[in-house]
Design an enzyme around this catalytic site. Structure first.
Site, PDB file in Angstrom:
ATOM      1  N   LYS A 157       0.858  -1.189   0.000  1.00  0.00           N
ATOM      2  CA  LYS A 157       0.000   0.000   0.000  1.00  0.00           C
ATOM      3  C   LYS A 157       0.890   1.233   0.000  1.00  0.00           C
ATOM      4  O   LYS A 157       1.507   1.589   0.998  1.00  0.00           O
ATOM      5  CB  LYS A 157      -0.928   0.058   1.217  1.00  0.00           C
ATOM      6  CG  LYS A 157      -1.961   1.171   1.029  1.00  0.00           C
ATOM      7  CD  LYS A 157      -2.445   1.816   2.305  1.00  0.00           C
ATOM      8  CE  LYS A 157      -1.785   3.098   2.690  1.00  0.00           C
ATOM      9  NZ  LYS A 157      -1.891   4.252   1.801  1.00  0.00           N
ATOM     10  N   GLY A 196       7.131   5.756   7.965  1.00  0.00           N
ATOM     11  CA  GLY A 196       6.267   6.933   8.014  1.00  0.00           C
ATOM     12  C   GLY A 196       6.332   7.604   9.372  1.00  0.00           C
ATOM     13  O   GLY A 196       7.385   7.610  10.011  1.00  0.00           O
ATOM     14  N   SER A 197       5.180   8.122   9.804  1.00  0.00           N
ATOM     15  CA  SER A 197       5.193   8.966  11.009  1.00  0.00           C
ATOM     16  C   SER A 197       5.221   8.137  12.300  1.00  0.00           C
ATOM     17  O   SER A 197       4.779   6.988  12.329  1.00  0.00           O
ATOM     18  CB  SER A 197       3.944   9.858  11.027  1.00  0.00           C
ATOM     19  OG  SER A 197       2.807   9.070  11.291  1.00  0.00           O
ATOM     20  N   GLY A 201       3.145   4.763  13.394  1.00  0.00           N
ATOM     21  CA  GLY A 201       3.922   3.647  13.929  1.00  0.00           C
ATOM     22  C   GLY A 201       3.339   3.161  15.248  1.00  0.00           C
ATOM     23  O   GLY A 201       3.218   1.960  15.499  1.00  0.00           O
ATOM     24  N   GLU A 226      10.102   2.161  10.490  1.00  0.00           N
ATOM     25  CA  GLU A 226      11.092   3.219  10.274  1.00  0.00           C
ATOM     26  C   GLU A 226      10.354   4.531  10.397  1.00  0.00           C
ATOM     27  O   GLU A 226       9.609   4.911   9.490  1.00  0.00           O
ATOM     28  CB  GLU A 226      11.703   3.123   8.859  1.00  0.00           C
ATOM     29  CG  GLU A 226      12.494   1.881   8.601  1.00  0.00           C
ATOM     30  CD  GLU A 226      13.670   1.710   9.526  1.00  0.00           C
ATOM     31  OE1 GLU A 226      14.091   2.685  10.180  1.00  0.00           O
ATOM     32  OE2 GLU A 226      14.167   0.579   9.604  1.00  0.00           O
ATOM     33  N   CYS A 237      13.750  11.245   6.089  1.00  0.00           N
ATOM     34  CA  CYS A 237      13.788  10.916   7.525  1.00  0.00           C
ATOM     35  C   CYS A 237      15.172  11.204   8.057  1.00  0.00           C
ATOM     36  O   CYS A 237      15.352  11.410   9.255  1.00  0.00           O
ATOM     37  CB  CYS A 237      13.526   9.439   7.771  1.00  0.00           C
ATOM     38  SG  CYS A 237      12.067   8.851   7.008  1.00  0.00           S
ATOM     39  N   GLU A 239       9.808  17.072  14.432  1.00  0.00           N
ATOM     40  CA  GLU A 239      10.145  16.847  13.018  1.00  0.00           C
ATOM     41  C   GLU A 239       9.282  17.759  12.139  1.00  0.00           C
ATOM     42  O   GLU A 239       8.057  17.734  12.227  1.00  0.00           O
ATOM     43  CB  GLU A 239       9.911  15.383  12.648  1.00  0.00           C
ATOM     44  CG  GLU A 239      10.477  15.060  11.278  1.00  0.00           C
ATOM     45  CD  GLU A 239      10.360  13.586  10.920  1.00  0.00           C
ATOM     46  OE1 GLU A 239      11.346  13.033  10.425  1.00  0.00           O
ATOM     47  OE2 GLU A 239       9.279  12.996  11.139  1.00  0.00           O
TER      48      GLU A 239
HETATM   49  C1  UN1 Z   1      14.092   8.045   4.234  1.00  0.00           C
HETATM   50  O1  UN1 Z   1      14.070   9.259   4.170  1.00  0.00           O
HETATM   51  O2  UN1 Z   1      13.187   7.426   4.832  1.00  0.00           O
HETATM   52  O3  UN1 Z   1      19.915   7.809   3.659  1.00  0.00           O
HETATM   53  C2  UN1 Z   1      15.085   7.189   3.568  1.00  0.00           C
HETATM   54  C3  UN1 Z   1      19.180   8.427   2.885  1.00  0.00           C
HETATM   55  C4  UN1 Z   1      18.438   7.674   1.818  1.00  0.00           C
HETATM   56  C5  UN1 Z   1      17.236   7.008   2.375  1.00  0.00           C
HETATM   57  C6  UN1 Z   1      16.325   7.915   3.130  1.00  0.00           C
HETATM   58  N1  UN1 Z   1      19.332   6.704   1.230  1.00  0.00           N
HETATM   59  O4  UN1 Z   1      19.028   9.628   2.975  1.00  0.00           O
END
Ligand code: UN1
Length: 487
Positions: free
Chosen positions: A173, A226-227, A231, A246, A280, A377
């Protein structure tokens, strides 16, 4: 306007809901297509299809499954530019970064295809004579992959490739901001010959489709990027499923008094404003030694002034749009909050008035590490500069947040570097490089509220998507009891 469909059991079909939603080009706000706003019934169909396909797929020897993954890798290489252009249109990142995103997908399919000839278990001696002990890996079953929009080809691939090589059947999804990228990726998987029902794709809302997947009895694992909020929802509602999470980060770059400031400058610009701050792993805090802060701020302002906002397809663009209107409002909210909290705005701080979801690269200084702009964030191009007096204070400030994904330190001093390696609470630490740019053969993930301890990519990606079985093989021809029991 083209209406795209779900992919279930090897067929493109419309949702039972008969509803659709639009995905917009964030640089123009023009719709690029209509997508199925799916419901629980669609999830049922996908689960049935995945269940039917599972036996055949998991019975393939892993090196044979790998052949499909190598073909996917090759097709991604052939389609790299086309996919990158599509990604710019749907997600907004600049073209060269979109090429990097597709490259990450190529890399992970290649890496995981190689795993087809490893998928290692281990052997270890038994405490008894004539007894053999080993572990093997088995697939989990049907796994749900719920993916974000910021790496709309790479992140689904990070999850698909290990899930498939381990022999699972999959329901993907994708984010409703980037369904088309996921559809094009799944088309490539289909073209590579993955058997019907092994990979299913359902578009639609997290509330409806996501919740149905997370709570479904026949789905045994969920992998989500995601957020933090979602999570936590997954953790509460998934029951006894294996969960990989993650979540966010509030990543910092530490710049010590001895740092190569030119090098640090490049790293800060790349980490804070690359992908418009929407990784992230993005750097949203600079923790800098007070003796070099003023000089570095001037360097940073001069370079930031030169950054050009625009369409990711234009060669002169440095920074693309944010993903949607809400993201612009969020960056603006935090800018106003920063001002209210008493931080000093050095540059930026406004959305562009033109069409598209653009926000100026924004830098605050005199930020206290407890201010909300330095704690929460933002997922946009808003950077906070915090001054410190020594390495211990730098690490304390760096750790004074709820999450812990990536981190970085610029220094020539080995003691500082090793303090950062050993004391920063994060899943990733870079020395003399920015906070972004993780490679697919190394574990990826974070500590504290960034997740639940799982790591994606590399060998750890295999752990996420497989179960371990322990084997005891007794060839003594008598009942031997462990733990010293003799009769
Ligand atoms: C993400 O933003 O969830 O290390 C992944 C990095 C990328 C992956 C980011 N290779 O910035």
């Amino acid at each position: 306007m083209k209406a795209y469909k779900n992919f279930i059991g090897g067929r493109w079909i419309s949702s039972n809901s008969k509803e659709t939603f639009d995905s917009l080009d964030p640089a123009t706000e023009v719709s690029i297509g209509k997508f199925q706003d799916s419901n629980g019934l669609d999830v049922e169909l996908a689960v049935e299809a995945a269940e039917k396909s599972f036996q055949e797929w998991s019975d393939f020897p892993a090196p044979k499954r790998a052949e499909f993954l190598f073909r996917i890798r090759d097709l991604l290489i052939e389609n790299k530019e086309r996919l990158a252009r599509l990604e710019v249109k749907e997600m907004g990142k600049v073209y060269k970064e979109a090429l990097g995103d597709v490259q990450e997908a190529i890399d992970i399919f290649e890496y995981m295809a190689g795993e087809g000839r490893r998928l290692f278990g281990f052997t270890t001696p038994s405490e008894l004579k004539n007894k053999f002990c080993a572990t093997i890996r088995r697939p989990i079953g049907i796994v749900a992959l719920i993916t974000p929009w910021n790496f709309p080809i790479a992140i689904p691939s990070w999850k698909l490739a290990p899930a498939l090589i381990c022999g699972n059947s999959v329901i993907l999804k994708p984010s409703s901001d980037t369904p088309l990228c996921a559809i094009e990726l799944v088309k490539i998987l289909n073209e590579a010959g993955i058997p019907k029902g092994v990979v299913n794709l359902i578009t639609g809302s997290g509330n409806t489709v996501g919740t149905s997947l997370v709570t479904h009895q026949k789905i045994h694992a969920v992998s989500f990027t995601g957020s933090v909020e979602t999570g936590k929802f997954i953790t509460k509602n998934a029951g006894l499923k294996k969960i990989g999470l993650e979540l966010g980060g509030k990543n910092a770059i530490i710049i010590m008094e001895d740092a190569n400031l030119e090098l640090a400058l490049e790293g800060v610009l790349w980490g804070a404003f690359g992908t418009t701050g929407q990784r992230c792993t993005a750097a949203s805090r600079i923790i800098i030694h007070e003796t070099v802060a003023k000089k570095f701020e001037n360097m940073l302002i001069n370079s930031t002034k030169k950054l050009r906002l625009g369409s990711g397809l234009s060669k002169t663009t440095d920074i693309g749009p944010l993903i949607n209107r809400k993201a612009v409002e969020k960056s603006d909210y935090y800018t106003n909050l920063g001002l209210k909290e008493g931080a000093k705005l050095l540059i930026g701080g406004k959305p562009l008035s033109s069409k598209g979801f653009f926000y100026q690269p924004t830098i605050f200084t005199n930020v206290n590490h407890n201010m909300r702009i330095a704690q929460e964030e933002i997922f946009g191009p808003v950077l906070s500069i915090i001054k410190i007096k020594n390495i211990d204070e730098a690490i304390e400030v760096c750790n004074n947040i709820k999450q812990g994904l990536s981190s970085s330190i610029y220094t020539e001093n080995m003691q500082y570097a090793f303090k950062a390696i050993n004391k920063i609470d994060s899943g990733i630490t870079y020395i003399n490089s920015s906070t972004i740019g993780a490679e697919v053969h190394l574990p990826f993930g974070g500590v504290k509220e960034t997740g639940n301890g799982t790591r994606e990519a590399g060998w750890t990606g295999i752990e996420e998507f497989s179960e371990i079985k322990t084997i005891y093989l007794d060839y003594s021809d008598k009942l031997q009891k462990a733990q010293g029991i003799t009769d």
